[in-house]
Structures are given as C-alpha cells and as structure tokens.
Design a protein around this motif. Structure first.
Motif, short mmCIF file in Angstrom:
data_model
loop_
_atom_site.label_atom_id
_atom_site.label_comp_id
_atom_site.label_asym_id
_atom_site.label_seq_id
_atom_site.Cartn_x
_atom_site.Cartn_y
_atom_site.Cartn_z
N THR A 5 43.12 108.98 7.80
CA THR A 5 44.11 108.32 6.95
C THR A 5 43.83 106.83 6.95
OG1 THR A 5 45.75 109.98 7.52
CG2 THR A 5 46.57 107.90 6.59
N MET A 6 43.75 106.25 5.79
CA MET A 6 43.47 104.83 5.67
C MET A 6 44.69 104.03 6.12
SD MET A 6 40.40 104.43 4.50
CE MET A 6 40.40 102.77 3.84
N ALA A 7 44.44 103.00 6.94
CA ALA A 7 45.53 102.14 7.39
C ALA A 7 46.09 101.37 6.21
CB ALA A 7 45.01 101.18 8.46
N LYS A 8 47.40 101.19 6.20
CA LYS A 8 48.03 100.48 5.09
C LYS A 8 47.73 99.00 5.17
CE LYS A 8 51.90 103.62 4.24
NZ LYS A 8 53.36 103.74 4.10
N THR A 9 47.60 98.42 4.01
CA THR A 9 47.37 96.97 3.94
C THR A 9 48.65 96.22 4.32
OG1 THR A 9 48.03 96.80 1.63
CG2 THR A 9 45.72 97.35 2.07
N LEU A 10 48.49 94.91 4.53
CA LEU A 10 49.65 94.07 4.85
C LEU A 10 50.67 94.12 3.71
CD1 LEU A 10 51.10 91.99 6.62
CD2 LEU A 10 49.69 90.21 5.55
N ALA A 11 50.18 94.07 2.46
CA ALA A 11 51.08 94.09 1.32
C ALA A 11 51.86 95.41 1.27
CB ALA A 11 50.29 93.89 0.03
N ILE A 32 56.53 89.84 10.31
CA ILE A 32 56.67 88.44 9.88
C ILE A 32 55.63 87.56 10.55
CG2 ILE A 32 58.18 86.41 10.04
CD1 ILE A 32 60.56 88.31 9.61
N GLN A 33 55.40 87.79 11.84
CA GLN A 33 54.39 87.01 12.55
C GLN A 33 53.00 87.24 11.95
OE1 GLN A 33 53.88 88.01 16.68
NE2 GLN A 33 52.96 86.04 17.17
N GLU A 34 52.69 88.51 11.65
CA GLU A 34 51.38 88.82 11.06
C GLU A 34 51.24 88.19 9.68
OE1 GLU A 34 48.71 92.73 9.70
OE2 GLU A 34 50.63 93.02 10.77
N GLU A 38 48.56 85.28 8.37
CA GLU A 38 47.71 85.47 7.18
C GLU A 38 47.97 84.38 6.15
OE1 GLU A 38 45.00 87.11 4.44
OE2 GLU A 38 45.20 87.12 6.63
N ARG A 39 49.24 84.01 5.95
CA ARG A 39 49.57 82.94 5.01
C ARG A 39 48.91 81.63 5.41
NH1 ARG A 39 54.62 80.40 4.75
NH2 ARG A 39 54.28 80.13 7.02
N ASP A 40 48.97 81.29 6.70
CA ASP A 40 48.37 80.05 7.18
C ASP A 40 46.85 80.08 7.05
OD1 ASP A 40 50.93 79.26 7.77
OD2 ASP A 40 50.77 79.64 9.93
N ARG A 41 46.28 81.29 7.26
CA ARG A 41 44.83 81.41 7.09
C ARG A 41 44.44 81.17 5.64
NH1 ARG A 41 40.99 84.58 5.27
NH2 ARG A 41 42.50 86.05 4.38
N LEU A 42 45.21 81.71 4.70
CA LEU A 42 44.91 81.53 3.27
C LEU A 42 45.07 80.07 2.85
CD1 LEU A 42 46.72 84.69 1.87
CD2 LEU A 42 44.25 84.24 1.84
N THR A 81 54.55 83.55 1.31
CA THR A 81 55.70 82.74 1.72
C THR A 81 57.00 83.36 1.21
OG1 THR A 81 54.42 80.70 1.84
CG2 THR A 81 56.81 80.47 1.55
N ASN A 82 56.98 83.81 -0.06
CA ASN A 82 58.17 84.46 -0.62
C ASN A 82 58.51 85.74 0.15
OD1 ASN A 82 58.39 82.46 -2.56
ND2 ASN A 82 57.22 83.62 -4.11
N GLU A 83 57.45 86.49 0.47
CA GLU A 83 57.68 87.74 1.20
C GLU A 83 58.21 87.46 2.62
OE1 GLU A 83 57.63 90.55 -0.14
OE2 GLU A 83 56.61 90.08 -2.02
N ILE A 84 57.66 86.42 3.25
CA ILE A 84 58.13 86.05 4.59
C ILE A 84 59.60 85.66 4.55
CG2 ILE A 84 57.91 84.30 6.42
CD1 ILE A 84 54.85 84.33 5.79
N ASP A 85 59.98 84.89 3.49
CA ASP A 85 61.39 84.50 3.35
C ASP A 85 62.29 85.73 3.21
OD1 ASP A 85 60.65 81.87 3.53
OD2 ASP A 85 60.71 81.50 1.37
N ALA A 86 61.84 86.68 2.39
CA ALA A 86 62.64 87.90 2.19
C ALA A 86 62.74 88.71 3.49
CB ALA A 86 62.02 88.75 1.08
N LEU A 87 61.61 88.80 4.21
CA LEU A 87 61.62 89.53 5.47
C LEU A 87 62.49 88.83 6.51
CD1 LEU A 87 57.87 90.62 5.80
CD2 LEU A 87 59.83 92.07 5.25
N THR A 88 62.52 87.49 6.48
CA THR A 88 63.34 86.73 7.43
C THR A 88 64.82 87.00 7.21
OG1 THR A 88 61.64 84.99 7.58
CG2 THR A 88 63.90 84.41 8.27
N VAL A 89 65.23 87.08 5.93
CA VAL A 89 66.61 87.42 5.61
C VAL A 89 66.93 88.81 6.15
CG1 VAL A 89 68.24 87.94 3.75
CG2 VAL A 89 66.75 85.93 3.59
N LYS A 90 66.00 89.73 5.94
CA LYS A 90 66.20 91.10 6.42
C LYS A 90 66.25 91.15 7.94
CE LYS A 90 64.55 95.75 5.34
NZ LYS A 90 65.68 96.06 4.45
#
Length: 291
Positions: A5-11, A32-34, A38-42, A81-90
């Motif tokens: 089974t292929m591992a799921k991507t970060l997205a 969120i940490q991962e 990745e965001r900082d690497r990009l 960044t948008n996804e991190i913000d949404a995950l932070t709220v969650k």
C-alpha cells in the motif's frame, strides 16, 4: 502476491485530518509539525531558486526554470501555511475537547470519592464518636477520683501523652483532650462532648433531690478558698491550678481560688501560698490591700 500500500502524501494526510473529528490531539500536533517543517523547507528552496533566476551566469532556460520553481515553491508554501492555520484551529478545538473530558472525568472521580467518604463517615463515625466520649468520660471521672483519693498524681491523659501532670511545657499550658468540643453526628445542632446538661424533672420538682444537689454544690464550694500565691523566688516558671483554670506563674503574685490539694502542689513547686481573708484582695505587683 499483494502489492504494498502506497503511503499517503502530506497533502492527503492533511485532507484526511480536516475531514474528521476523530483524530487524536497528538496526531494533529505531529502533522502540524511535519507541515511546518515542509513549509519552511519550501520557503528556503524558493529563495534559492529566486536567486538563481537572476543569476546571468546561468542560461536563459535555467534562469526561467529557476523562476518557475521559485514561484511554485512560494505558492505551495502559502498553501501549506493556510493548511497549518486550519489544522491549528482544529488542534485548539481538540485540546479544548480533551480538557473538557479531563474536567468531567475529574468531576466524576471527585464525586465518587465524596460518596465513598460519606459512606465511611456514616458507617464508622458513630462508633468512633462513642469510643471518644467513653474515653473522655473516663478521663474526667478518674481525674475527679485522683483529686480525692491520690492528690498530686498525674492524670491518665498526661501519662498517656507523655506530658507533665500540670500540662505545662515550654512556657505554655497545653490543651487537654477533655477540653475538646465534638459535634454530635446524630444531632448536628448539639455537642456530643462536652455532654449538654439535660433538664432534670426530678431535680426541678423533687424538693429532696433539689436539697441534695444544693448540699453537694455547697460541699464542693467549701473545698475552694482564696489565696495569694507568690512565684518561686529562684525564678522557676511553674503553674498553679485554680478553680478558673491553670495560672502561669510568671508574675510576682496572683490571687487564686484553690483546693487544699492545689495549695500543696503549688508549695511543692516553690510557690509561697497565703490564705486571703474575705476583705483582702491582691494588688499589683505584690501588695495586699484592705477593701
């Protein structure tokens, strides 16, 4: 043979996390940490590509590719960044849910502990109360017996607690067990100890009983007399027992209402005890005046 089974991507994992409320708080924190890493690497990669896009040491095609990659990395980083913000709220919602669950669990545990303690009090306290009252009555009765049959002997309480017979230690008079005030478990408005005086109809309406009680009180009163008590001349600290309680002898002279046994105890401790006439009173610090 089954394929792996292929591992799921970060997205994909971010999308899964956003689509459910059953994800654990710790998994959200890790995701969120991962994503942040990745965001900082990009962002760092976009900066390098942006520098290459204006480096004329490179070919036009390389500079164009660098510009495309810089733009791609920047867009992807903004999206993360948008996804991190949404995950932070969650994550905050998840933490609040965990906190509420912990508070509810603590509330239920505290109530369960309260109920168990209430059951213990209800089943154990009456017997404890009875045992304490029985002991306190026995101490009180034996103290009275000792004062008559064996004057100067220490109370059972003093012996049991390893205290001096006058309950004097380090310059203070210690509290006695028989002085405790114990609320009644069965009758919360009353004290179990000291026992409340009950209205005695026999004493109230029986003349002979009344006279006997009066005679008993008069006999008790005759046991007490007024004395002038002077502290030991060598500066020794002691106490004397008066009808109103223990008197610390740190003053030169005091007036005390004492029994003959109390006078002997005071004299044995080095005090000078002198009877007072009805019209005599003790002044301060050592004089006697006629009134």
């Amino acid at each position: 043979m089954r394929g792996r089974t292929m591992a799921k991507t970060l997205a994909e994992r971010i999308a899964d996390a956003k689509s459910t409320n059953r994800i654990r708080t710790t998994d959200l924190e890790a995701l969120i940490q991962e994503a942040t890493i990745e965001r900082d690497r990009l962002i760092a990669a976009a900066e390098r590509q942006d520098e290459d896009s204006i480096d004329f040491a490179l070919s036009d095609d390389d500079r164009e590719e660098a510009s495309r990659l810089a733009s791609h990395y920047q867009r992807t980083a903004r999206g993360l960044t948008n996804e991190i913000d949404a995950l932070t709220v969650k994550l905050e919602e998840s933490r609040n849910t965990d906190k509420r669950r912990a508070q509810e669990a603590e509330r239920e545990a505290a109530i369960a502990e309260r109920d168990a303690l209430a059951a213990r009090i209800k089943s154990e306290w009456p017997a404890l109360e009875y045992a304490m009252i029985e002991l306190l009555e026995a101490i009180h009765a034996n103290d009275a017996r000792l004062s008559s049959a064996a004057p100067g002997e220490d109370s059972a309480e003093a012996v049991a607690r390893g205290l001096p017979g006058n309950f004097w230690r380090n310059g203070v008079v210690l509290r006695r067990l028989k002085e405790v005030k114990l609320p009644s478990f069965a009758e919360p408005n009353h004290l179990a100890w000291p026992k409340p005086e009950r209205f005695d109809f026999d004493l109230a309406f029986n003349g002979a009983a009344r006279r006997a009680m009066q005679a008993e009180r008069e006999a008790e009163n005759r046991r007490w007399a007024r004395y002038m008590v002077q502290a030991p001349q060598d500066g020794t600290r002691t106490i004397v027992e008066s009808r109103t309680g223990m008197i610390p002898m740190h003053l030169n002279v005091v007036e005390a209402v004492m029994t003959a046994e109390g006078v002997k105890d005071a004299q044995a401790s080095g005090c000078t005890v002198t009877p007072l006439k009805p019209n005599e009173t003790v002044g301060q610090p050592t004089e006697m005046v006629i009134v």
